[in-house]
Write an enzyme that holds these catalytic residues in place. Sequence first.
Site, mmCIF file in Angstrom:
data_model
loop_
_atom_site.group_PDB
_atom_site.id
_atom_site.type_symbol
_atom_site.label_atom_id
_atom_site.label_comp_id
_atom_site.label_asym_id
_atom_site.label_seq_id
_atom_site.Cartn_x
_atom_site.Cartn_y
_atom_site.Cartn_z
ATOM 1 N N GLU A 69 0.840 -1.208 0.000
ATOM 2 C CA GLU A 69 0.000 0.000 0.000
ATOM 3 C C GLU A 69 0.867 1.247 0.000
ATOM 4 O O GLU A 69 2.092 1.179 0.167
ATOM 5 C CB GLU A 69 -0.892 0.001 1.262
ATOM 6 C CG GLU A 69 -0.059 0.061 2.543
ATOM 7 C CD GLU A 69 -0.880 0.085 3.837
ATOM 8 O OE1 GLU A 69 -1.984 -0.474 3.879
ATOM 9 O OE2 GLU A 69 -0.376 0.686 4.811
ATOM 10 N N HIS A 71 0.241 5.814 1.015
ATOM 11 C CA HIS A 71 -0.680 6.811 1.568
ATOM 12 C C HIS A 71 0.085 8.082 1.862
ATOM 13 O O HIS A 71 1.323 8.098 1.803
ATOM 14 C CB HIS A 71 -1.357 6.266 2.834
ATOM 15 C CG HIS A 71 -0.465 5.396 3.674
ATOM 16 N ND1 HIS A 71 0.638 5.900 4.308
ATOM 17 C CD2 HIS A 71 -0.486 4.067 3.954
ATOM 18 C CE1 HIS A 71 1.241 4.912 4.961
ATOM 19 N NE2 HIS A 71 0.591 3.782 4.753
ATOM 20 N N HIS A 75 5.106 6.572 8.136
ATOM 21 C CA HIS A 75 5.277 5.580 9.205
ATOM 22 C C HIS A 75 6.693 5.678 9.761
ATOM 23 O O HIS A 75 7.657 5.756 8.995
ATOM 24 C CB HIS A 75 5.163 4.142 8.672
ATOM 25 C CG HIS A 75 3.810 3.702 8.250
ATOM 26 N ND1 HIS A 75 2.668 3.944 8.957
ATOM 27 C CD2 HIS A 75 3.421 2.955 7.185
ATOM 28 C CE1 HIS A 75 1.644 3.375 8.332
ATOM 29 N NE2 HIS A 75 2.066 2.784 7.254
ATOM 30 N N HIS A 109 4.908 0.287 0.110
ATOM 31 C CA HIS A 109 5.625 -0.439 1.161
ATOM 32 C C HIS A 109 4.906 -1.729 1.521
ATOM 33 O O HIS A 109 3.677 -1.825 1.416
ATOM 34 C CB HIS A 109 5.830 0.429 2.408
ATOM 35 C CG HIS A 109 4.570 0.977 3.007
ATOM 36 N ND1 HIS A 109 3.911 2.049 2.469
ATOM 37 C CD2 HIS A 109 3.842 0.593 4.097
ATOM 38 C CE1 HIS A 109 2.837 2.316 3.200
ATOM 39 N NE2 HIS A 109 2.770 1.435 4.194
ATOM 40 N N CYS A 123 4.834 0.723 15.123
ATOM 41 C CA CYS A 123 4.589 1.637 14.006
ATOM 42 C C CYS A 123 3.960 2.916 14.541
ATOM 43 O O CYS A 123 2.868 2.891 15.119
ATOM 44 C CB CYS A 123 3.692 0.984 12.960
ATOM 45 S SG CYS A 123 3.367 2.054 11.546
HETATM 46 MN MN MN Z 1 1.079 1.741 5.583
#
Ligand code: MN
Length: 155
Positions: A69, A71, A75, A109, A123
């Site tokens: 994914e 975004h 992270h 990732h 995370c």
């Molecule tokens: Mn992610």
Amino acid sequence: MPEQIPPRPAALRRHRDGFTWEGVERLAYKQDSAAPFRDVSRQILFSRPDLAGELRYFEIAPGGHSTLERHGHVHGVMVLRGRGRCLVGTRVDEIGERDLVTIPAWTWHQFRAAADAPLGFLCLVDAARDRPALPKPEDIAALRADPQVAAFLES
Ligand code: MN
């Protein structure tokens, strides 16, 4: 009616055997999504209205993987348990305990646990964040153009 005050976790929550904590629910990863993943659990360690970030603990069972994914949010990842590999953009790396991984905005990732070890990691994310986007067939094709990435995705 009195105002509903959300329950606050205790200041100290002890870890239990393994990688679980008092008062922390162990959740299936992304229950509401059709996103492809395998053998991933999620625990939300820190999340409260007066904190701009959230800290979660994910654990991928041996041979499992997270969703591929990307975004707009970032992270910050620290491996706590086991080992595996991660894809960040077009880079594939072996990772192990206490390694730090930064996932920049809009970067593809995925995390994969080793065949014979779990991969558990903290995370850090913004509490207010966008939803992940999944790759379209043309995105997969572009990623596969790199032989190392193609091998990672097929493993
Ligand atoms: Mn992610």
